[in-house]
Write an enzyme that holds these catalytic residues in place. Structure first.
Site, PDB file in Angstrom:
ATOM      1  N   GLY A 129      42.578  35.866  26.894  1.00  0.00           N
ATOM      2  CA  GLY A 129      41.687  36.717  27.672  1.00  0.00           C
ATOM      3  C   GLY A 129      42.215  38.134  27.722  1.00  0.00           C
ATOM      4  N   ILE A 154      53.377  51.273  22.140  1.00  0.00           N
ATOM      5  CA  ILE A 154      54.008  50.674  20.962  1.00  0.00           C
ATOM      6  C   ILE A 154      53.819  51.571  19.742  1.00  0.00           C
ATOM      7  CG2 ILE A 154      53.796  48.746  19.317  1.00  0.00           C
ATOM      8  CD1 ILE A 154      53.072  47.005  21.858  1.00  0.00           C
ATOM      9  N   ASP A 181      50.163  32.571  28.144  1.00  0.00           N
ATOM     10  CA  ASP A 181      50.936  31.421  27.669  1.00  0.00           C
ATOM     11  C   ASP A 181      50.732  31.141  26.179  1.00  0.00           C
ATOM     12  OD1 ASP A 181      52.051  30.964  30.057  1.00  0.00           O
ATOM     13  OD2 ASP A 181      51.308  28.906  30.292  1.00  0.00           O
ATOM     14  N   THR A 224      47.691  39.429  31.273  1.00  0.00           N
ATOM     15  CA  THR A 224      46.633  38.561  31.799  1.00  0.00           C
ATOM     16  C   THR A 224      46.401  38.946  33.245  1.00  0.00           C
ATOM     17  OG1 THR A 224      46.146  36.327  32.604  1.00  0.00           O
ATOM     18  CG2 THR A 224      48.433  36.829  32.198  1.00  0.00           C
ATOM     19  N   ASP A 279      50.109  34.820  36.131  1.00  0.00           N
ATOM     20  CA  ASP A 279      50.695  33.475  36.155  1.00  0.00           C
ATOM     21  C   ASP A 279      51.736  33.242  35.055  1.00  0.00           C
ATOM     22  OD1 ASP A 279      48.974  33.595  34.055  1.00  0.00           O
ATOM     23  OD2 ASP A 279      48.003  31.670  34.426  1.00  0.00           O
ATOM     24  N   ARG A 288      42.869  29.963  37.487  1.00  0.00           N
ATOM     25  CA  ARG A 288      42.748  28.512  37.307  1.00  0.00           C
ATOM     26  C   ARG A 288      43.936  27.787  37.905  1.00  0.00           C
ATOM     27  NH1 ARG A 288      38.280  27.521  35.079  1.00  0.00           N
ATOM     28  NH2 ARG A 288      37.438  28.920  33.518  1.00  0.00           N
ATOM     29  N   ALA A 318      40.475  38.831  54.485  1.00  0.00           N
ATOM     30  CA  ALA A 318      39.735  37.566  54.469  1.00  0.00           C
ATOM     31  C   ALA A 318      40.252  36.637  55.553  1.00  0.00           C
ATOM     32  CB  ALA A 318      39.862  36.906  53.104  1.00  0.00           C
ATOM     33  N   LYS A 344      31.122  38.624  63.450  1.00  0.00           N
ATOM     34  CA  LYS A 344      29.799  38.344  62.896  1.00  0.00           C
ATOM     35  C   LYS A 344      29.888  37.746  61.509  1.00  0.00           C
ATOM     36  CE  LYS A 344      27.641  41.893  65.555  1.00  0.00           C
ATOM     37  NZ  LYS A 344      28.755  42.857  65.604  1.00  0.00           N
ATOM     38  N   HIS A 345      30.921  38.091  60.776  1.00  0.00           N
ATOM     39  CA  HIS A 345      30.980  37.570  59.413  1.00  0.00           C
ATOM     40  C   HIS A 345      32.389  37.044  59.120  1.00  0.00           C
ATOM     41  CE1 HIS A 345      31.990  41.841  59.342  1.00  0.00           C
ATOM     42  NE2 HIS A 345      32.873  41.529  58.433  1.00  0.00           N
TER      43      HIS A 345
END
Lengths: 320, 320, 320, 320
Positions: free
Chosen positions: A11, A23, A103, A125, A129, A171, A186, A214-215
């Site tokens: 990706g 580079i 990976d 990425t 991860d 993932r 959040a 409210k949210h």
């Protein structure tokens, strides 16, 4: 070493162009010729290889995506493909390779080095991860992109009592959800690394409601489950008037953030230096705010120790 | 007239705060007292009404959403609710009302005027689907938000052969899809106003592929069908490697664009003037680049003549 | 400890609100009452102090500036003012203080702690020039803001042979110029920490011209000299068709980046914890990617060891 | 007509690429060959001309600047240069020309048409100062860029009593200052079209101060005077703690707004149609929200009637 090559694989991620640019320029600065390989390992095997000049990377540092295109190419795990790839590189007189990706890219790089072709890995990425670095190329841009969207959703969230479930990428890794969850305030963050109980989420929403909120915003890593599935499960408890937003591919794009541009430049610069020093089979990274190198193979066999899990608990205490 | 009030109703839209700000300031400039009603008609009936000062609208012109909150309140179509609402306004000595919103808001405004309470409508909805104006408040911001996302998706679209279906808002009106489709160079635009044949979309994608295009963007108004449904129908023809992105609530938010701030200011200013002139039952709008007024009731009974349909054909000739 | 207070002091910086929000919420989560002091030390002496609730910090994490306002107040170096300030805090039963700002704020905090009033410092300034932390609150947002402007200037830079001098903030520290210089691919970076010779800059511009470059970007920290002065000195060598852009106050504003929101949250959270543990006279920071604490007084007496100077050399090798 | 060409001239503007893209694609759609001329009239005379394919304009609609570069070339007012230019075009078999730019470009276009070479003008300049259109290409993006900066300055403006003077582009036209002034809620707007008295500005600032306003924003068109000069004149009345920000070249850049992309597409599309109909010496524009054409020569001899001056008075009544 006279000629080196670079490819991007898997990706794509913002900042890959900054690394390619560094580079090419560092290589040329040091008297090397630098080649670009299109479409990752697939292009390597197919011989889709061309010389890169300083002009080719002009005005690319601010661009998302990758000017070398990227591709997944699982077939590269076969020895045959690897040998064919090295053969293609040798046709151009290329003696060292830099791969930018996750990976899969690392696995290819380890295999090539084992076959005697020195390869350096750069962690690229948005998922953050990769073992051997605190930050991967593209992660910083991605979390800013997520926040930009959540800020917009917040604007419109005040009119009704609503629960917004934001499904973000990740993932196996909850890094995007964790950072973007903190950054957007959040009320709940749900990530693959930490078991969650829906009862607790329900409790958090209700506590907010009682306090007059409210949210509610729930930041959900796709690795746990899909947003729509989460919404259905939540509905079994109560009607929280959920709205699901799947941010999707938007997260991969965008002009790279300052940090991803600098990180890409540093990674690219240092990868060239490693090749010049005759090293292969290493990947570059940031550890303790310093540039660091690790053995690719070791990296691939090490379970990632998520360094930011304390953020999870902190968020519980500041976003209730 | 000494006291006027303002409310926002229906889905919120960027620029509503610019209009509220202009109403408050123009009113005060002219010696009026201005009241804000929270939560639209629901708040009006409930008496959720408070005086607004110049400070209350300070630094709000750049904010998305609405500082008066918004709500849908279908019950307001009943005469009883309308009378109760007028009663509440009269308690505060309010003699004129400005409502910002879409069709539902206009219907309420027409009813109130008929009952003797002069009301002016301001078209505020991102959908651009109101008769009596070329542009509604929020439309310009929404199409810029859509483009921002599609630009990011484009960054990442070059690596594989892919077809991106972008589902944007617009239940009855294709304006967002049309403008954002042109603005993002979408190969296909699918809107409720124009029948589409899937065969044609398939032809457009294939033509692009033959010409070497790596990615295709389809801009789909939600009013036609859902993105996932569209993707499934498309799959019956061929595997175009579709990815569906539903932009969702992100489209309603965000700091208003320059144009929506200016438009909101003009609409608010003129709405106050109309009330001062003793007029009611009118809605303000932009027609032929000039401010214009129409009768709300007529507006509601007129089928919208989409002024931009030629964009549809133009896009076919410049985004093949 | 039952009651704590927070103030912001000196130049404001994006992320200050994230820190205030975390302080208020973490404090309340732990059962404390949290007070806000308006206008920094000036407001403290004047008694401009008020209780902060969870609602007061709602939807502030995405806002630039500081909801507590900020002010410079050099008079606070006098013992009298400090005593008066403590007196005011005690009136409200406040037992611990958190100050967010730069050197001046830290000096106040050290003095208060010495007088027996435990105070914790949070490094908040876009300049990144505080000892005891690798990154200050606001720095990440500021460099992104600079890049956003330089990207726009680049768009328009291709038509003529031109040299753009971008003057950025940084009186004593070149961090903004260094990072934004790398991130924008600036041909020259001029910072206070490194002596520069105009001859070398001239050489760099000419080298680019010979290679066919149409435009040159020079990133100049204001601490070296003003952009216009730099342009005049450059003119003594040749007519490089310079254009000077002074980014100015734009750099202090803007919605905080993801990183500044997370950093602010961490700093705020940990500052409260330190007070709860009965500690004072410390400042929080990020060292080696980990949260760390240092003694404020020591911090003030330590010369900053610029950790990123290698970036300067790297840029020479990748942006020639 | 089989072959047409396009050039951009004068200061570049966001949306020029959208127009070029539409010209290339509409031309090819209709079976024409389309050529691009680099560096405006200078490149035309020098023969810097090349065929443009659909690929050349791929992914350009979202890019600021102009892929054809732009240049000022005052020498083109000489008959000799014009004849030489036509000669060059004829070498390539080119029979019609589209020029995108401001007054200078139009003058060239009128001269070429008079010499028998049909030329169509597209109004491309951020200043919005072209007769024959309500909006020029780039104006909408420019005012959004200005607002983005002023929003950031506002974030940081609350701490002290300060007066921000924002100098924006517009030598003869106050459109940018007017629209951006309304959009940012500027207390004073100073433009070339309307005489201003410093006494009045002083009065406006003082009135705001008395009402408790902490900051004042003055939006100043560069055509009136420089920001620093304005600040000095203001100082003769009182110390208003002014800060001057000169937005400069940032205003010309940036990814074009939705409106500029659509406008560019429409202008380009219609310019090709005009050439196909055998017309020359016309310029396209938007009048009363409809596409319109005017005679270039007439356009050049008509004094612009600023259509938005009422905004000036409106702002006085809503931003006091």
């Amino acid at each position: 070493m006279k000629r080196i090559a670079v490819l991007t694989s898997g990706g794509d991620a913002p900042g890959m162009n900054a690394a390619i640019r560094a580079i090419v320029r560092k290589g040329i600065y040091d008297g090397l010729e630098v080649y670009g390989i299109n479409y990752g390992y697939a292009g390597m095997v197919a011989g889709d290889i061309h010389r890169l000049t300083v002009d080719d990377v002009g005005d690319t540092i601010s661009r998302g995506g990758t000017i070398l295109y990227s591709a997944r190419y699982p077939e590269f795990k076969d020895l045959e493909g690897q040998k064919k790839g090295i053969e293609q590189l040798k046709k151009f007189g290329i003696e060292g390779l830099i791969v930018i990706g996750g990976d899969g890219s690392y696995r290819g790089g380890a295999a090539l080095t084992k076959l005697g072709f020195p390869t350096i890995g750069i962690p690229g990425t948005i998922d953050n991860d990769i073992v051997g670095t605190e930050y991967t190329l593209g992660f910083d841009t991605a979390i800013n992109t997520v926040l930009d969207s959540v800020d917009k959703i917040r604007d419109t969230a005040t009119s009704h009592v609503r629960t917004f479930i934001i499904e973000v990428m990740g993932r196996n890794a909850g890094d995007i959800a964790l950072w973007a969850g903190i950054g957007s305030g959040a009320e709940s963050i749900v990530i693959p690394e930490i078991d969650f109980r829906m009862e607790e989420v329900v409790k958090e929403i209700r506590a907010g409601r009682e306090r007059g909120k409210k949210h509610t915003i729930i930041m959900l890593a796709e690795g746990v489950m899909q947003g729509t599935e989460f919404a259905e499960k939540l509905k079994e408890y109560d009607n929280f008037h959920t709205r699901v937003t799947v941010l999707g591919h938007v997260q991969r794009g965008g002009s790279p953030s300052a940090r991803d541009r600098v990180l890409g430049s540093l990674f690219g610069y240092n990868a060239v230096q490693l090749l010049e020093e005759g090293k292969g089979g290493l990947c570059v990274g940031i550890v303790g705010s310093e540039l660091a190198y690790s053995d690719i193979s070791e990296t691939l066999n090490t379970k990632r120790d998520v360094p930011y899990l304390s953020l999870y608990q902190i968020n519980k205490e500041i976003s209730f």
